[in-house]
Design a protein around this motif. Sequence first.
Motif, mmCIF file in Angstrom:
data_model
loop_
_atom_site.group_PDB
_atom_site.id
_atom_site.type_symbol
_atom_site.label_atom_id
_atom_site.label_comp_id
_atom_site.label_asym_id
_atom_site.label_seq_id
_atom_site.Cartn_x
_atom_site.Cartn_y
_atom_site.Cartn_z
ATOM 1 N N LEU A 28 76.409 45.883 27.028
ATOM 2 C CA LEU A 28 75.340 45.877 28.024
ATOM 3 C C LEU A 28 73.976 45.745 27.363
ATOM 4 N N ASP A 29 73.776 46.507 26.289
ATOM 5 C CA ASP A 29 72.504 46.429 25.557
ATOM 6 C C ASP A 29 72.269 45.014 25.043
ATOM 7 N N ALA A 30 73.329 44.398 24.512
ATOM 8 C CA ALA A 30 73.215 43.032 23.990
ATOM 9 C C ALA A 30 72.928 42.046 25.116
ATOM 10 N N ALA A 31 73.535 42.289 26.298
ATOM 11 C CA ALA A 31 73.308 41.398 27.441
ATOM 12 C C ALA A 31 71.860 41.477 27.919
ATOM 13 N N TYR A 32 71.322 42.722 28.011
ATOM 14 C CA TYR A 32 69.908 42.877 28.418
ATOM 15 C C TYR A 32 68.979 42.186 27.417
ATOM 16 N N GLY A 43 53.315 40.079 32.810
ATOM 17 C CA GLY A 43 52.990 41.421 32.336
ATOM 18 C C GLY A 43 53.882 41.887 31.196
ATOM 19 N N PHE A 44 54.891 41.098 30.867
ATOM 20 C CA PHE A 44 55.790 41.483 29.771
ATOM 21 C C PHE A 44 55.935 40.311 28.801
ATOM 22 N N ARG A 45 55.951 40.644 27.509
ATOM 23 C CA ARG A 45 56.201 39.623 26.507
ATOM 24 C C ARG A 45 57.680 39.221 26.548
ATOM 25 N N ARG A 46 57.938 37.943 26.168
ATOM 26 C CA ARG A 46 59.316 37.470 26.135
ATOM 27 C C ARG A 46 60.146 38.350 25.189
ATOM 28 N N GLY A 47 61.253 38.796 25.672
ATOM 29 C CA GLY A 47 62.125 39.644 24.874
ATOM 30 C C GLY A 47 61.846 41.120 25.034
ATOM 31 N N LYS A 48 60.756 41.484 25.734
ATOM 32 C CA LYS A 48 60.378 42.896 25.884
ATOM 33 C C LYS A 48 60.489 43.366 27.345
ATOM 34 N N VAL A 49 61.221 42.601 28.156
ATOM 35 C CA VAL A 49 61.357 42.977 29.565
ATOM 36 C C VAL A 49 62.315 44.163 29.676
ATOM 37 N N PRO A 50 61.915 45.259 30.321
ATOM 38 C CA PRO A 50 62.788 46.438 30.441
ATOM 39 C C PRO A 50 64.022 46.141 31.293
ATOM 40 N N PRO A 51 65.143 46.839 31.033
ATOM 41 C CA PRO A 51 66.374 46.637 31.809
ATOM 42 C C PRO A 51 66.163 46.784 33.320
ATOM 43 N N ALA A 52 65.355 47.772 33.740
ATOM 44 C CA ALA A 52 65.158 47.965 35.180
ATOM 45 C C ALA A 52 64.510 46.742 35.824
ATOM 46 N N VAL A 53 63.558 46.137 35.111
ATOM 47 C CA VAL A 53 62.901 44.931 35.625
ATOM 48 C C VAL A 53 63.881 43.768 35.672
ATOM 49 N N ILE A 54 64.731 43.649 34.637
ATOM 50 C CA ILE A 54 65.751 42.580 34.623
ATOM 51 C C ILE A 54 66.698 42.746 35.804
ATOM 52 N N ASP A 55 67.073 44.001 36.097
ATOM 53 C CA ASP A 55 67.962 44.250 37.238
ATOM 54 C C ASP A 55 67.325 43.746 38.532
ATOM 55 N N ARG A 56 65.998 43.942 38.684
ATOM 56 C CA ARG A 56 65.321 43.518 39.907
ATOM 57 C C ARG A 56 65.146 41.999 39.951
ATOM 58 N N GLN A 57 64.795 41.433 38.775
ATOM 59 C CA GLN A 57 64.474 40.006 38.735
ATOM 60 C C GLN A 57 65.737 39.131 38.733
ATOM 61 N N VAL A 58 66.737 39.541 37.972
ATOM 62 C CA VAL A 58 67.926 38.707 37.756
ATOM 63 C C VAL A 58 69.128 39.227 38.535
ATOM 64 N N GLY A 59 69.235 40.536 38.587
ATOM 65 C CA GLY A 59 70.377 41.137 39.262
ATOM 66 C C GLY A 59 71.288 41.844 38.269
ATOM 67 N N ARG A 60 71.687 43.042 38.629
ATOM 68 C CA ARG A 60 72.571 43.833 37.776
ATOM 69 C C ARG A 60 73.913 43.111 37.568
ATOM 70 N N GLY A 61 74.362 42.367 38.587
ATOM 71 C CA GLY A 61 75.652 41.677 38.481
ATOM 72 C C GLY A 61 75.678 40.662 37.366
ATOM 73 N N VAL A 62 74.567 39.950 37.175
ATOM 74 C CA VAL A 62 74.495 38.952 36.105
ATOM 75 C C VAL A 62 74.628 39.630 34.743
ATOM 76 N N VAL A 63 73.965 40.776 34.590
ATOM 77 C CA VAL A 63 74.036 41.514 33.328
ATOM 78 C C VAL A 63 75.455 42.004 33.077
ATOM 79 N N LEU A 64 76.073 42.546 34.110
ATOM 80 C CA LEU A 64 77.440 43.047 33.965
ATOM 81 C C LEU A 64 78.400 41.917 33.589
ATOM 82 N N ASP A 65 78.233 40.751 34.217
ATOM 83 C CA ASP A 65 79.094 39.615 33.888
ATOM 84 C C ASP A 65 78.962 39.232 32.410
ATOM 85 N N GLU A 66 77.715 39.202 31.946
ATOM 86 C CA GLU A 66 77.468 38.859 30.539
ATOM 87 C C GLU A 66 78.126 39.879 29.620
#
Length: 473
Positions: A28-32, A43-66
């Motif tokens: 999961l850490d590697a996927a995020y 507001g965030f540098r590339r590569g520094k986006v927090p997991p919570a923001v990724i969940d909102r922007q991309v979706g938790r399902g995409v992260v789980l699939d990865e």
Amino acid sequence: MKSAVENLSPTRAKLTVEVPFEELKPSLDAAYKKIAQQINVPGFRRGKVPPAVIDRQVGRGVVLDEAINQVVPDKYIEALQENSLEPLAQPAIEVTRLEDNDVIEFTAEVDVKPDFEVPDYEGLEAEVEDVEVTDSDVEEQVQALRERFGTLVDVDRAAADGDFVTIDLTAAQQGEAVEGGEVSGMSYKVGRGGMIDGLDEALVGMSAGDQKTFSSELVGGDLVGQDVEVTVEVTAVQQQELPEVDDEFAQMASEFDTADELVEDVRERLGRGKRLEQAASARDAVLEVLLEKVSIPLPEAMVTDELNARRQNVEQQLVYAGLTMEKYLEDEGQTQEEFEADLERRVRDAVTAQFILDKIAKKEEFGIDQAELSEHIVRRAQQSGQDPQEFANHMFEHNHVPELVQEILRGKALATIVESATVKDASGNVVELKNLRPDGTVGEPEAEVSGAETTDAPDAPETTDVEEPAEQA
């Protein structure tokens, strides 16, 4: 991780694997981290986006699939090892349960090696034909040597069997020349055969300047199998004059001083070759006896794939030889049904033999070293007519090295079986196999050497009954 296995058949298993969510955390850490490098969020540098923001922007399902795609292959291999399963193909994997922050469950259906008891292979008995070098065998080889040093002389007469003719050939269908059906100035030995049906019969009795047309069937090209009219014109007839087998010929054609020495060497070389043929027959005969002692369930998908590969190989060889399947079956005196039945029997015997030899190699704890692998690669390259380095590069690039290793181990397993067997010829004489050298001579017994790694073993069998499955790049 927990895993359970369900045997769907003797050769197919279903693994059910349950992975606690904490074991998914590294993935999961590697996927995020991977996704953070791929998205732009104000507001965030590339590569520094927090997991919570990724969940909102991309979706938790995409992260789980990865994450699941990363972890499942490793957990599948771990489950195989945990349950002592040896897969034979790629698995069919399905994620059956996903409870976020709790557990992941997936199933994997895969063909596996069947479980069976290795039959007793100590003291097997088999029989092979006698080694016999006849005078006609020797005469045939000496005749071939004479023909190598023969000379062609023009003759003013009609061609007969054994003569060499220079010919022009043209094939036509309904009065139109067949594309690629013309040959000019070709030298051909009358009676040799293997070119066009009816050619030899047409040439007998033709003199230089004669022309004849006959009907035949094309054995290659786009019109293979179709009837054509072939016109042949003879432009020259030559007779081959052969040297006498005397001391002068022996000195010209070999390192020997006399014809008697030359003939005796031919007989000795034929004997060595026949001993090697007998040894190959002995390996086949011993393996056949062993196969009769065991019945092993075979994965039908594996059998089908091997059948298709061998059938395709036969068809390719027929194309190279300029033959149709119908012509081949006619020459062999087989029907299509008989050919298919024989092919399937050979495939099933080959697959069964592989399972037995693999298990014996494991039981005997055989190993190989780098020198053995390199030698095997060179030999395989030579057999296929390829450059050894190019062949080796292909094997490494396409991950075929484990297959080569398995071939070597199977060869050692077969050697162990054969050396412990008693093989006799038709006359009741024990056939010497253990001390047979690669050139067909028989050496002195070697001192016993401890350790499987130093065991001297012949190559893996080359016959169709124990042939390796076709490789796929």
